[in-house]
Scaffold this motif. Structure first.
Motif, PDB file in Angstrom:
ATOM      1  N   VAL A 190       0.847  -1.199   0.000  1.00 47.84           N
ATOM      2  CA  VAL A 190       0.000   0.000   0.000  1.00 47.84           C
ATOM      3  C   VAL A 190       0.878   1.243   0.000  1.00 47.84           C
ATOM      4  N   LEU A 191       0.252   2.342  -0.387  1.00 46.90           N
ATOM      5  CA  LEU A 191       0.871   3.657  -0.271  1.00 46.90           C
ATOM      6  C   LEU A 191       0.182   4.378   0.876  1.00 46.90           C
ATOM      7  N   ALA A 192       0.899   4.627   1.937  1.00 48.03           N
ATOM      8  CA  ALA A 192       0.342   5.295   3.126  1.00 48.03           C
ATOM      9  C   ALA A 192       0.606   6.791   3.010  1.00 48.03           C
ATOM     10  N   VAL A 193      -0.486   7.552   2.981  1.00 49.61           N
ATOM     11  CA  VAL A 193      -0.392   9.017   2.891  1.00 49.61           C
ATOM     12  C   VAL A 193      -0.959   9.605   4.187  1.00 49.61           C
ATOM     13  N   THR A 194      -0.186  10.412   4.856  1.00 44.33           N
ATOM     14  CA  THR A 194      -0.595  11.055   6.114  1.00 44.33           C
ATOM     15  C   THR A 194      -0.693  12.553   5.902  1.00 44.33           C
ATOM     16  N   LEU A 195      -1.869  13.099   6.264  1.00 48.71           N
ATOM     17  CA  LEU A 195      -2.107  14.537   6.129  1.00 48.71           C
ATOM     18  C   LEU A 195      -2.602  15.079   7.466  1.00 48.71           C
TER      19      LEU A 195
ATOM     20  N   PRO B 277      -4.136   0.929  -2.064  1.00 49.69           N
ATOM     21  CA  PRO B 277      -3.520  -0.339  -2.480  1.00 49.69           C
ATOM     22  C   PRO B 277      -2.651  -0.173  -3.740  1.00 49.69           C
ATOM     23  N   MET B 278      -1.544  -0.942  -3.751  1.00 50.96           N
ATOM     24  CA  MET B 278      -0.630  -0.936  -4.903  1.00 50.96           C
ATOM     25  C   MET B 278      -0.477  -2.355  -5.476  1.00 50.96           C
ATOM     26  N   VAL B 279      -1.549  -3.130  -5.364  1.00 55.66           N
ATOM     27  CA  VAL B 279      -1.488  -4.519  -5.832  1.00 55.66           C
ATOM     28  C   VAL B 279      -1.256  -4.591  -7.330  1.00 55.66           C
ATOM     29  N   GLN B 280      -2.014  -3.815  -8.091  1.00 52.82           N
ATOM     30  CA  GLN B 280      -1.856  -3.844  -9.537  1.00 52.82           C
ATOM     31  C   GLN B 280      -0.468  -3.373  -9.961  1.00 52.82           C
ATOM     32  N   LEU B 281       0.019  -2.328  -9.285  1.00 52.65           N
ATOM     33  CA  LEU B 281       1.355  -1.850  -9.621  1.00 52.65           C
ATOM     34  C   LEU B 281       2.420  -2.880  -9.263  1.00 52.65           C
ATOM     35  N   ASP B 282       2.213  -3.568  -8.143  1.00 50.43           N
ATOM     36  CA  ASP B 282       3.161  -4.607  -7.753  1.00 50.43           C
ATOM     37  C   ASP B 282       3.160  -5.747  -8.774  1.00 50.43           C
ATOM     38  N   ARG B 283       1.985  -6.129  -9.271  1.00 51.21           N
ATOM     39  CA  ARG B 283       1.913  -7.161 -10.299  1.00 51.21           C
ATOM     40  C   ARG B 283       2.601  -6.708 -11.581  1.00 51.21           C
ATOM     41  N   THR B 284       2.401  -5.426 -11.897  1.00 44.42           N
ATOM     42  CA  THR B 284       3.075  -4.890 -13.083  1.00 44.42           C
ATOM     43  C   THR B 284       4.582  -4.946 -12.934  1.00 44.42           C
TER      44      THR B 284
END
Length: 453
Positions: free
Chosen positions: A127-132, A146-153
């Motif tokens: 995942v990409l955790a963004v804190t604001l 989630p970065m599942v698709q990017l990880d598969r790529t």
């Protein structure tokens, strides 16, 4: 230590070079592609989180109800998570994640009002955790995209690049092997031609070369081979002419010696011994002249004949039956091997081997005709002292009589019998050698390719 041939060394160098070049390009493509896609994903994730954080902050500022419904709507997929940290309270929506699994440093930056983003693996999901920061509420807004698709790529791209590098290396090896084979073909032809000449085929030549760099080599080799062939032919013709001219006076000498030998009893003392020595040397001289004529004809290839199928066992039995003295039984495989050969030359091979055994070892004790892996094999065993390992190659040379070199007498031979054996066997595409006989003595072995039945 195993050393690769030149052809394989060239192929391996080209393959390694191709692998290195492709790997370098693959690493560069990976860094550029993965870095670009990751930056794009982070930028889109941060922008989306900023928009969502403003919606949550506006909802908190106005105090309107439905905060939970808003957070639920912001979790756009089943793997995304939204967390709202407020004093003494944590609200979550989407995929449930234990807040304690998040890095404390990331949450601390959000509470201090510092936006932050970090890639994490939470419960096995990248995942990409963004804190604001949420200044109005004194808390922090955290969104796990989630970065599942990017990880598969990334996995697919890395596998593809690795496969391309490996395939490129293998293609480089194949290309190197093919290129080296073509580049070394003239060297292979040169080796084959030189081997044929060393084996007695003086007509072997290199084919004409179209490459200007190889033309001088082929021309020089062929000129040298022509000169060598002409020299050998001249020497053989000279030996043949001399031997032929010697036959007439030699015949007279042999007949005269025979007459004197019949009247040996009338010549006593030293004169009788001199007569015996004279007749012995004349007989040896006669055999030498006959052998020289045979060798000269073979060298000049003047007596080439059409080859015929020959039952080797029958040929050996006929030669033994025609010889005076004790006959030796022939051991033969069933069916006996057949060869495609010249009957006269093969008769001479068998006769010379038997003569050699009679002269140096008291006669043959075993003669066998066998079939071994497509080769017809003739074995002639004797019970003599054997042949020392250092002389086993030399005794097939012309005028080399092994340990008896320099001696004289009727039983020493001319040093041409085994040379004729080797020469005739070689003309049939075979080999002749001598080994130690089990139990003592020598075993002469002749191998000739079998004929197709």
């Amino acid at each position: 230590m195993l050393r690769l041939t030149l052809r394989w060394r060239v192929a391996m160098v080209l393959g390694l070079g191709s692998l290195l070049l492709t790997s370098t390009l693959a690493i560069a493509i990976w860094n550029l592609a993965s870095g670009y896609m990751l930056r794009q994903r982070e930028q889109s994730g941060v922008r989306q989180a900023e928009v969502n954080a403003r919606l949550v902050a506006e909802s908190l500022r106005t105090g309107s109800g439905g905060l939970n419904e808003l957070l639920t709507g912001l979790a756009t997929s089943q793997d995304s998570t939204v967390l709202l940290f407020r004093p003494g309270q944590v609200l979550t929506s989407g995929r449930q994640v234990d807040p304690t699994r998040l890095p404390p440093r990331l949450l601390e930056l959000g509470r201090r009002g510092v936006p932050a983003a970090q890639r994490l693996i939470v419960d096995g999901v990248p995942v990409l955790a963004v804190t604001l920061p949420m200044s109005s509420a004194g808390g922090a807004y955290v969104e796990l995209a989630p970065m599942v698709q990017l990880d598969r790529t990334f996995r697919f791209l890395s596998g593809l690049l690795v496969a391309c590098a490996v395939v490129s290396g293998l293609l480089g090896v194949a290309l190197g092997f093919w290129a080296s084979r073509r580049a070394l073909r003239p060297l292979t032809e040169l080796t084959n031609a030189a081997s044929r000449i060393a084996g007695g085929d003086l007509r072997a030549r290199l084919p004409a070369q179209a490459d200007p760099d190889l033309t001088p080599l082929a021309t020089t080799f062929n000129v040298t081979a022509d000169a060598l062939e002409q020299r050998v032919i001249k020497d053989a013709r000279f030996a043949g002419d001399v031997s032929h001219e010697l036959r007439s006076p030699l015949t007279t000498m042999v007949n005269a010696a025979a007459v004197l030998h019949r009247r040996r009893a009338e010549v006593p003392g030293t004169a009788g011994k001199a007569l015996e020595l004279l007749t012995s040397e004349i007989d040896r001289f006669a055999r030498m002249v006959v052998d020289l004529l045979e060798i000269s004809r073979t060298d000049q290839r003047a007596d080439d004949t059409t080859l015929e199928p020959i039952d080797l066992a029958v040929l050996v039995e006929n030669v033994i039956a025609a010889r005076p003295g004790r006959a030796v039984a022939v051991e033969a495989d069933a069916p006996a091997p057949q060869v495609l050969g010249d009957r006269r030359r093969l008769d001479r091979v068998v006769a010379n081997l038997l003569d050699n055994a009679d002269r140096h070892a008291g006669g043959a004790v075993r003669v066998a005709v066998l079939s071994r892996r497509g080769m017809a094999r003739l074995e002639v065993d004797d019970g003599g002292p054997g042949v020392p390992a250092a002389l086993r190659d030399r005794i097939f040379d012309r005028f080399d009589r092994g340990a008896r070199a320099g001696s004289r007498g009727g039983d020493t031979g001319s040093g041409l019998g085994l040379a004729l054996v080797a020469q005739h066997v070689q003309r049939h595409g075979g080999t002749a050698r001598v080994e130690q006989r089990p139990g003592g003595g020598a075993r002469f072995i002749v191998e000739i390719p079998e004929a197709d039945r």
